[in-house]
Design a protein around this motif. Structure first.
Motif, PDB file in Angstrom:
ATOM      1  N   PRO A   1       0.822  -1.213   0.000  1.00  0.00           N
ATOM      2  CA  PRO A   1       0.000   0.000   0.000  1.00  0.00           C
ATOM      3  C   PRO A   1       0.857   1.266   0.000  1.00  0.00           C
ATOM      4  O   PRO A   1       1.936   1.289   0.595  1.00  0.00           O
ATOM      5  CB  PRO A   1      -0.809  -0.108   1.291  1.00  0.00           C
ATOM      6  N   THR A   2       0.378   2.291  -0.672  1.00  0.00           N
ATOM      7  CA  THR A   2       1.061   3.592  -0.703  1.00  0.00           C
ATOM      8  C   THR A   2       0.018   4.693  -0.538  1.00  0.00           C
ATOM      9  O   THR A   2      -1.168   4.468  -0.783  1.00  0.00           O
ATOM     10  CB  THR A   2       1.787   3.812  -2.047  1.00  0.00           C
ATOM     11  N   LEU A   3       0.479   5.842  -0.155  1.00  0.00           N
ATOM     12  CA  LEU A   3      -0.417   7.001  -0.065  1.00  0.00           C
ATOM     13  C   LEU A   3       0.314   8.252  -0.565  1.00  0.00           C
ATOM     14  O   LEU A   3      -0.166   8.925  -1.455  1.00  0.00           O
ATOM     15  CB  LEU A   3      -0.891   7.195   1.382  1.00  0.00           C
ATOM     16  N   CYS A   4       1.485   8.514  -0.011  1.00  0.00           N
ATOM     17  CA  CYS A   4       2.214   9.705  -0.474  1.00  0.00           C
ATOM     18  C   CYS A   4       2.947   9.437  -1.781  1.00  0.00           C
ATOM     19  O   CYS A   4       3.300  10.370  -2.497  1.00  0.00           O
ATOM     20  CB  CYS A   4       3.180  10.200   0.589  1.00  0.00           C
ATOM     21  N   ASN A   5       3.176   8.177  -2.101  1.00  0.00           N
ATOM     22  CA  ASN A   5       3.920   7.858  -3.323  1.00  0.00           C
ATOM     23  C   ASN A   5       3.016   8.007  -4.546  1.00  0.00           C
ATOM     24  O   ASN A   5       1.829   7.712  -4.476  1.00  0.00           O
ATOM     25  CB  ASN A   5       4.431   6.412  -3.241  1.00  0.00           C
ATOM     26  N   PHE A   6       3.588   8.474  -5.640  1.00  0.00           N
ATOM     27  CA  PHE A   6       2.806   8.590  -6.875  1.00  0.00           C
ATOM     28  C   PHE A   6       3.761   8.422  -8.052  1.00  0.00           C
ATOM     29  O   PHE A   6       4.823   9.040  -8.084  1.00  0.00           O
ATOM     30  CB  PHE A   6       2.105   9.952  -6.951  1.00  0.00           C
TER      31      PHE A   6
ATOM     32  N   ALA B   1       8.654  10.850  -1.477  1.00  0.00           N
ATOM     33  CA  ALA B   1       8.846  11.750  -0.336  1.00  0.00           C
ATOM     34  C   ALA B   1       8.926  10.985   0.983  1.00  0.00           C
ATOM     35  O   ALA B   1       9.494  11.472   1.950  1.00  0.00           O
ATOM     36  CB  ALA B   1       7.705  12.762  -0.276  1.00  0.00           C
ATOM     37  N   GLY B   2       8.349   9.801   1.023  1.00  0.00           N
ATOM     38  CA  GLY B   2       8.441   8.986   2.236  1.00  0.00           C
ATOM     39  C   GLY B   2       7.801   9.631   3.450  1.00  0.00           C
ATOM     40  O   GLY B   2       8.309   9.526   4.555  1.00  0.00           O
ATOM     41  N   THR B   3       6.647  10.282   3.267  1.00  0.00           N
ATOM     42  CA  THR B   3       6.047  11.008   4.395  1.00  0.00           C
ATOM     43  C   THR B   3       5.000  10.210   5.172  1.00  0.00           C
ATOM     44  O   THR B   3       4.777  10.483   6.348  1.00  0.00           O
ATOM     45  CB  THR B   3       5.362  12.314   3.925  1.00  0.00           C
ATOM     46  N   CYS B   4       4.338   9.232   4.535  1.00  0.00           N
ATOM     47  CA  CYS B   4       3.170   8.643   5.212  1.00  0.00           C
ATOM     48  C   CYS B   4       3.470   7.330   5.944  1.00  0.00           C
ATOM     49  O   CYS B   4       2.746   6.972   6.864  1.00  0.00           O
ATOM     50  CB  CYS B   4       2.033   8.426   4.213  1.00  0.00           C
ATOM     51  N   ARG B   5       4.473   6.606   5.521  1.00  0.00           N
ATOM     52  CA  ARG B   5       4.930   5.330   6.116  1.00  0.00           C
ATOM     53  C   ARG B   5       3.947   4.170   5.970  1.00  0.00           C
ATOM     54  O   ARG B   5       4.132   3.123   6.576  1.00  0.00           O
ATOM     55  CB  ARG B   5       5.302   5.491   7.601  1.00  0.00           C
ATOM     56  N   ILE B   6       2.907   4.344   5.161  1.00  0.00           N
ATOM     57  CA  ILE B   6       1.950   3.242   4.994  1.00  0.00           C
ATOM     58  C   ILE B   6       2.603   2.077   4.257  1.00  0.00           C
ATOM     59  O   ILE B   6       2.160   0.932   4.352  1.00  0.00           O
ATOM     60  CB  ILE B   6       0.681   3.724   4.238  1.00  0.00           C
ATOM     61  N   CYS B   7       3.671   2.351   3.515  1.00  0.00           N
ATOM     62  CA  CYS B   7       4.339   1.315   2.715  1.00  0.00           C
ATOM     63  C   CYS B   7       5.416   0.587   3.517  1.00  0.00           C
ATOM     64  O   CYS B   7       6.210  -0.158   2.932  1.00  0.00           O
ATOM     65  CB  CYS B   7       4.974   1.945   1.479  1.00  0.00           C
ATOM     66  N   THR B   8       5.438   0.765   4.817  1.00  0.00           N
ATOM     67  CA  THR B   8       6.499   0.165   5.636  1.00  0.00           C
ATOM     68  C   THR B   8       6.555  -1.351   5.480  1.00  0.00           C
ATOM     69  O   THR B   8       5.530  -2.036   5.559  1.00  0.00           O
ATOM     70  CB  THR B   8       6.278   0.527   7.122  1.00  0.00           C
TER      71      THR B   8
ATOM     72  N   ALA C   1       9.072   1.303   1.828  1.00  0.00           N
ATOM     73  CA  ALA C   1       9.308   0.598   0.559  1.00  0.00           C
ATOM     74  C   ALA C   1       9.327   1.543  -0.643  1.00  0.00           C
ATOM     75  O   ALA C   1       9.816   1.174  -1.706  1.00  0.00           O
ATOM     76  CB  ALA C   1       8.243  -0.482   0.358  1.00  0.00           C
ATOM     77  N   CYS C   2       8.809   2.756  -0.475  1.00  0.00           N
ATOM     78  CA  CYS C   2       8.784   3.686  -1.615  1.00  0.00           C
ATOM     79  C   CYS C   2      10.088   4.456  -1.766  1.00  0.00           C
ATOM     80  O   CYS C   2      10.310   5.100  -2.786  1.00  0.00           O
ATOM     81  CB  CYS C   2       7.614   4.657  -1.514  1.00  0.00           C
ATOM     82  N   THR C   3      10.934   4.416  -0.725  1.00  0.00           N
ATOM     83  CA  THR C   3      12.205   5.142  -0.828  1.00  0.00           C
ATOM     84  C   THR C   3      13.409   4.198  -0.778  1.00  0.00           C
ATOM     85  O   THR C   3      14.532   4.637  -0.952  1.00  0.00           O
ATOM     86  CB  THR C   3      12.358   6.178   0.313  1.00  0.00           C
TER      87      THR C   3
HETATM   88  S1  FES Z   1       4.030   5.568   0.313  1.00  0.00           S
HETATM   89 FE1  FES Z   1       4.197   7.062   1.837  1.00  0.00          FE
HETATM   90  S2  FES Z   1       6.071   6.582   2.820  1.00  0.00           S
HETATM   91 FE2  FES Z   1       5.947   5.187   1.215  1.00  0.00          FE
END
Ligand code: FES
Ligand code: SF4
Ligand code: SF4
Length: 229
Positions: free
Chosen positions: A33-38, A44-51, A61-63
């Motif tokens: 899952p992602t939220l801040c990633n696009f 940007a790695g701001t939401c951490r939902i992709c941990t 996982a997005c960074t």
């Molecule tokens: S999708 Fe937001 S930190 Fe990775």
């Protein structure tokens, strides 16, 4: 091309050099899952939902790029509960009234709430007082719904300038618009900003509720189902 071999929850996967875990997972049919990633925007790695967990450490996982032999834990009960907790926190730290929200049915946060079977959040509601900004002729900001993902900041430009940016600091930090650029927004820019926002904070004026219930993005296809069932 030389592929990087790694595993996600025991599944053998292949990635490309420099590819993030999120993107490589997607190519291998695994949903993270992602939220801040696009796609197309610098992570940007701001939401951490992709941990995910790698070598006993929690990583975004997005960074994080894939590496040879990497062992990624993704859909474990621990990771899934952490993601559910993040979704719950995002709900309680804003003011989310889904039945009246123009983004309902097309909202990534709401879709994640459904994915994680969120009922009553385990955290207390904060009920913050947040100002709306309807000064632009083309769109308005309902900051009650902002998750500070910075997708609008990274992705919406006019004449090489950022239209959106964070204003104030610390607990008062909120998304704002450049008054001059916001007053000259085109319909296309407003539409792009609304579609880039994962939630219902940026709303293009005069298009609310245009798509009926049953035809909205997540009505038929739960979030993540395009990658994994
Ligand atoms: S999708 Fe937001 S930190 Fe990775
Ligand atoms: S932004 Fe999403 S979660 Fe928030 S009220 Fe709107 S539909 Fe619900
Ligand atoms: S307005 Fe939308 S896109 Fe911009 S930071 Fe808030 S939630 Fe993210």
């Amino acid at each position: 091309m030389k592929y990087i071999k790694f595993t996600i929850d025991g599944k053998e996967c292949k990635g490309k050099d420099g590819q993030t875990i999120v993107d490589a997972a997607k190519d291998n049919g695994v949903y993270i899952p992602t939220l801040c990633n696009f796609e197309g925007l610098k992570p940007a790695g701001t939401c951490r939902i992709c941990t995910v967990k790698i070598g006993g450490r929690n990583m975004a996982a997005c960074t994080t790029p894939v590496a040879e032999g990497m062992v990624v834990e993704n859909k474990t009960p621990e990771m899934e509960d952490m993601r559910k907790a993040i979704v719950e926190m995002l709900f309680v730290e804003g003011n989310h009234m889904c039945p009246t929200c123009e983004k309902s049915g097309n909202c990534e946060l709401q879709a994640l709430g459904y994915r994680y079977l969120m009922l009553a959040p385990r955290f207390p509601y904060l009920w913050p007082v947040r100002q709306l900004d309807a000064s632009s002729p083309k769109l308005y900001l309902d900051r009650n719904r902002c998750v500070q993902c910075l997708r609008c900041v990274r992705g919406v430009m006019a004449g090489g300038k950022h239209i959106f940016g964070m204003v104030q600091r610390g607990g008062k930090a909120m998304i704002g618009m450049d008054d001059d650029l916001a007053s000259k927004l085109t319909d296309a820019q407003a539409k792009k900003a609304m579609s880039l926002c994962p939630v219902g904070c940026i709303i293009q004026k005069e298009v609310g509720f245009a798509v009926p219930i049953g035809k909205r993005k997540y009505d038929a296809r739960p979030i993540g189902s395009e990658i994994q069932g």
